[in-house]
Design a protein around this motif. Structure first.
Motif, PDB file in Angstrom:
ATOM      1  N   THR A   1      -6.394  -8.879   0.141  1.00 53.22           N
ATOM      2  CA  THR A   1      -5.104  -8.964   0.820  1.00 53.22           C
ATOM      3  C   THR A   1      -5.022 -10.141   1.764  1.00 53.22           C
ATOM      4  O   THR A   1      -5.963 -10.444   2.490  1.00 53.22           O
ATOM      5  CB  THR A   1      -4.792  -7.674   1.609  1.00 53.22           C
ATOM      6  N   LYS A   2      -3.899 -10.817   1.712  1.00 56.92           N
ATOM      7  CA  LYS A   2      -3.493 -11.755   2.752  1.00 56.92           C
ATOM      8  C   LYS A   2      -2.050 -11.455   3.145  1.00 56.92           C
ATOM      9  O   LYS A   2      -1.294 -12.315   3.565  1.00 56.92           O
ATOM     10  CB  LYS A   2      -3.656 -13.201   2.303  1.00 56.92           C
ATOM     11  N   ALA A   3      -1.687 -10.178   2.948  1.00 58.11           N
ATOM     12  CA  ALA A   3      -0.316  -9.719   3.215  1.00 58.11           C
ATOM     13  C   ALA A   3      -0.183  -9.259   4.658  1.00 58.11           C
ATOM     14  O   ALA A   3      -1.152  -8.874   5.307  1.00 58.11           O
ATOM     15  CB  ALA A   3       0.047  -8.576   2.276  1.00 58.11           C
ATOM     16  N   ALA A   4       1.048  -9.257   5.144  1.00 60.69           N
ATOM     17  CA  ALA A   4       1.310  -8.799   6.507  1.00 60.69           C
ATOM     18  C   ALA A   4       1.154  -7.295   6.641  1.00 60.69           C
ATOM     19  O   ALA A   4       0.887  -6.790   7.726  1.00 60.69           O
ATOM     20  CB  ALA A   4       2.710  -9.233   6.936  1.00 60.69           C
TER      21      ALA A   4
ATOM     22  N   ILE B   1     -12.402  -3.669   0.324  1.00 63.70           N
ATOM     23  CA  ILE B   1     -11.193  -4.333   0.824  1.00 63.70           C
ATOM     24  C   ILE B   1     -11.606  -5.669   1.425  1.00 63.70           C
ATOM     25  O   ILE B   1     -12.472  -5.712   2.303  1.00 63.70           O
ATOM     26  CB  ILE B   1     -10.473  -3.500   1.897  1.00 63.70           C
ATOM     27  N   TYR B   2     -11.001  -6.741   0.955  1.00 63.81           N
ATOM     28  CA  TYR B   2     -11.242  -8.068   1.514  1.00 63.81           C
ATOM     29  C   TYR B   2      -9.941  -8.559   2.136  1.00 63.81           C
ATOM     30  O   TYR B   2      -8.964  -8.808   1.434  1.00 63.81           O
ATOM     31  CB  TYR B   2     -11.699  -9.050   0.435  1.00 63.81           C
ATOM     32  N   SER B   3      -9.928  -8.671   3.459  1.00 69.76           N
ATOM     33  CA  SER B   3      -8.725  -9.148   4.139  1.00 69.76           C
ATOM     34  C   SER B   3      -8.906 -10.612   4.496  1.00 69.76           C
ATOM     35  O   SER B   3      -9.817 -10.983   5.230  1.00 69.76           O
ATOM     36  CB  SER B   3      -8.450  -8.329   5.399  1.00 69.76           C
ATOM     37  N   ASP B   4      -8.036 -11.437   3.959  1.00 69.08           N
ATOM     38  CA  ASP B   4      -8.058 -12.876   4.212  1.00 69.08           C
ATOM     39  C   ASP B   4      -7.059 -13.185   5.329  1.00 69.08           C
ATOM     40  O   ASP B   4      -6.474 -12.284   5.931  1.00 69.08           O
ATOM     41  CB  ASP B   4      -7.703 -13.621   2.932  1.00 69.08           C
ATOM     42  N   THR B   5      -6.844 -14.450   5.603  1.00 63.74           N
ATOM     43  CA  THR B   5      -5.880 -14.834   6.625  1.00 63.74           C
ATOM     44  C   THR B   5      -4.497 -14.289   6.273  1.00 63.74           C
ATOM     45  O   THR B   5      -4.113 -14.239   5.115  1.00 63.74           O
ATOM     46  CB  THR B   5      -5.798 -16.364   6.736  1.00 63.74           C
ATOM     47  N   GLY B   6      -3.759 -13.864   7.282  1.00 65.22           N
ATOM     48  CA  GLY B   6      -2.395 -13.402   7.051  1.00 65.22           C
ATOM     49  C   GLY B   6      -2.218 -11.901   7.120  1.00 65.22           C
ATOM     50  O   GLY B   6      -1.124 -11.392   6.988  1.00 65.22           O
ATOM     51  N   THR B   7      -3.313 -11.151   7.282  1.00 63.79           N
ATOM     52  CA  THR B   7      -3.207  -9.696   7.417  1.00 63.79           C
ATOM     53  C   THR B   7      -3.629  -9.316   8.827  1.00 63.79           C
ATOM     54  O   THR B   7      -4.776  -8.970   9.075  1.00 63.79           O
ATOM     55  CB  THR B   7      -4.086  -8.975   6.378  1.00 63.79           C
ATOM     56  N   PRO B   8      -2.731  -9.394   9.802  1.00 69.21           N
ATOM     57  CA  PRO B   8      -3.124  -9.203  11.194  1.00 69.21           C
ATOM     58  C   PRO B   8      -3.595  -7.792  11.509  1.00 69.21           C
ATOM     59  O   PRO B   8      -4.485  -7.603  12.325  1.00 69.21           O
ATOM     60  CB  PRO B   8      -1.844  -9.550  11.968  1.00 69.21           C
ATOM     61  N   VAL B   9      -2.987  -6.793  10.865  1.00 65.10           N
ATOM     62  CA  VAL B   9      -3.363  -5.401  11.116  1.00 65.10           C
ATOM     63  C   VAL B   9      -3.260  -4.626   9.809  1.00 65.10           C
ATOM     64  O   VAL B   9      -2.277  -4.751   9.084  1.00 65.10           O
ATOM     65  CB  VAL B   9      -2.442  -4.742  12.176  1.00 65.10           C
ATOM     66  N   PHE B  10      -4.273  -3.837   9.500  1.00 63.21           N
ATOM     67  CA  PHE B  10      -4.110  -2.925   8.372  1.00 63.21           C
ATOM     68  C   PHE B  10      -4.765  -1.596   8.693  1.00 63.21           C
ATOM     69  O   PHE B  10      -5.601  -1.480   9.589  1.00 63.21           O
ATOM     70  CB  PHE B  10      -4.647  -3.529   7.061  1.00 63.21           C
ATOM     71  N   THR B  11      -4.334  -0.569   7.938  1.00 65.56           N
ATOM     72  CA  THR B  11      -4.728   0.809   8.213  1.00 65.56           C
ATOM     73  C   THR B  11      -5.463   1.394   7.025  1.00 65.56           C
ATOM     74  O   THR B  11      -5.009   1.266   5.879  1.00 65.56           O
ATOM     75  CB  THR B  11      -3.486   1.670   8.516  1.00 65.56           C
ATOM     76  N   VAL B  12      -6.588   2.045   7.291  1.00 65.05           N
ATOM     77  CA  VAL B  12      -7.371   2.718   6.259  1.00 65.05           C
ATOM     78  C   VAL B  12      -7.657   4.127   6.751  1.00 65.05           C
ATOM     79  O   VAL B  12      -8.262   4.305   7.820  1.00 65.05           O
ATOM     80  CB  VAL B  12      -8.691   1.972   5.979  1.00 65.05           C
ATOM     81  N   ASP B  13      -7.239   5.141   5.990  1.00 64.18           N
ATOM     82  CA  ASP B  13      -7.396   6.524   6.426  1.00 64.18           C
ATOM     83  C   ASP B  13      -7.699   7.419   5.234  1.00 64.18           C
ATOM     84  O   ASP B  13      -7.022   7.333   4.198  1.00 64.18           O
ATOM     85  CB  ASP B  13      -6.120   7.003   7.138  1.00 64.18           C
ATOM     86  N   ASN B  14      -8.711   8.264   5.392  1.00 67.81           N
ATOM     87  CA  ASN B  14      -9.105   9.216   4.351  1.00 67.81           C
ATOM     88  C   ASN B  14      -9.377   8.501   3.030  1.00 67.81           C
ATOM     89  O   ASN B  14      -8.835   8.843   1.981  1.00 67.81           O
ATOM     90  CB  ASN B  14      -8.030  10.290   4.165  1.00 67.81           C
ATOM     91  N   VAL B  15     -10.262   7.523   3.094  1.00 69.76           N
ATOM     92  CA  VAL B  15     -10.571   6.674   1.946  1.00 69.76           C
ATOM     93  C   VAL B  15     -12.073   6.669   1.710  1.00 69.76           C
ATOM     94  O   VAL B  15     -12.868   6.577   2.662  1.00 69.76           O
ATOM     95  CB  VAL B  15     -10.069   5.234   2.174  1.00 69.76           C
ATOM     96  N   THR B  16     -12.474   6.745   0.447  1.00 63.65           N
ATOM     97  CA  THR B  16     -13.871   6.591   0.048  1.00 63.65           C
ATOM     98  C   THR B  16     -14.037   5.238  -0.628  1.00 63.65           C
ATOM     99  O   THR B  16     -13.264   4.885  -1.522  1.00 63.65           O
ATOM    100  CB  THR B  16     -14.296   7.709  -0.914  1.00 63.65           C
TER     101      THR B  16
END
Length: 265
Positions: A160-163, A185-200
């Protein structure tokens, strides 16, 4: 079919590129739609939504290409694709080793496109780089399974490089079988905040680095109720400015050497 439901009545192979211009529901009905094109299904119309269902189970949208470049099962430039059930499989079988040879399940190309996943499975596979979901635009996952598989170079369940990136109630897997790095999950530039919950998350590599979640410089993640098994470390956060908030989770300490790895890039 505008506004209605298109039900697949039999397996169809050898399909060409399909461009969606209307809002409708595609019921796979237990069947497979198969193609070898660069972009099998493309949504490029603002305000339109393609909803993918599978009323019988085991239905699949399958793209297997032999391409010197990138290949996608679903490509979203404008509009929204919603996956409720069924499998989206994107694979590139090109034999030459090079980073350009990529197999991607779903690619959200711009901020004007969006992918919502409520269930089902998304798969990306290649001998070089396999990615389940490649996101430049927003992605929201509320259920289902996502996998990225490669022989060498790199495998990512989600890149992801999404907002906007939300991943909840899901299983993510990234695997390289003969070397190369892997990321749930690989977060590149451009994803300032992301949420991960109840994930394996399960990230494995035969020879090199494997991480559950990567955070690039300037990115931040809120993580809760996660189970991460990764060959190297569950979380790889850039040392300069990445931020991680973890409220609860389980990290497999039998296969990791450090819970949080901070590295300058």
């Amino acid at each position: 079919t505008a506004g209605g439901t298109l039900k697949v009545l039999d397996d169809v192979k050898g399909l060409g590129a399909q461009t969606i211009t209307q809002t409708f529901t595609l019921d796979l009905n237990g069947h497979t739609l198969a193609s070898a094109t660069t972009k099998f299904i493309t949504l490029n119309t603002a305000g339109k939504t393609l909803t993918i269902d599978d009323s019988k189970g085991e239905g699949k949208i399958e793209m297997i290409a032999n391409l010197d470049g990138e290949a996608y099962a679903v490509f979203i430039n404008n509009g929204t694709v919603v996956l409720n059930n069924g499998t989206i499989h994107g694979e590139n079988v090109h034999a030459t080793a090079a980073d350009a040879r990529k197999g991607i399940g779903v690619r959200v190309e711009t901020a004007n496109g969006k992918f919502v996943m409520n269930g089902g499975r998304v798969e990306g596979q290649s001998k070089q780089i396999g990615t389940g979901i490649y996101a430049v635009g927003p992605v929201e996952v509320y259920g289902g399974e996502i996998s990225g598989t490669a022989r060498t170079t790199k495998a990512r369940a989600i890149y992801t490089k999404a907002a906007t990136l939300i991943v909840k109630n899901a299983y993510l897997e990234a695997t390289t079988t003969a070397g190369g790095s892997t990321y749930g999950i690989y977060s590149d530039t451009g994803t300032p905040v992301f949420t991960v919950d109840n994930v394996t998350i399960n990230a494995t590599s035969a020879t090199t680095d494997a991480y559950g979640i990567n955070l690039y410089s300037g990115n931040a993640a809120t993580i809760s109720n996660v189970k991460i098994k990764a060959t190297t470390a569950p979380i790889d956060a850039d040392a300069t400015s990445a931020k991680v908030s973890i409220t609860s989770g389980f990290f497999d300490k039998e296969t990791i050497w450090l819970s949080i790895s901070a590295r300058r890039r």
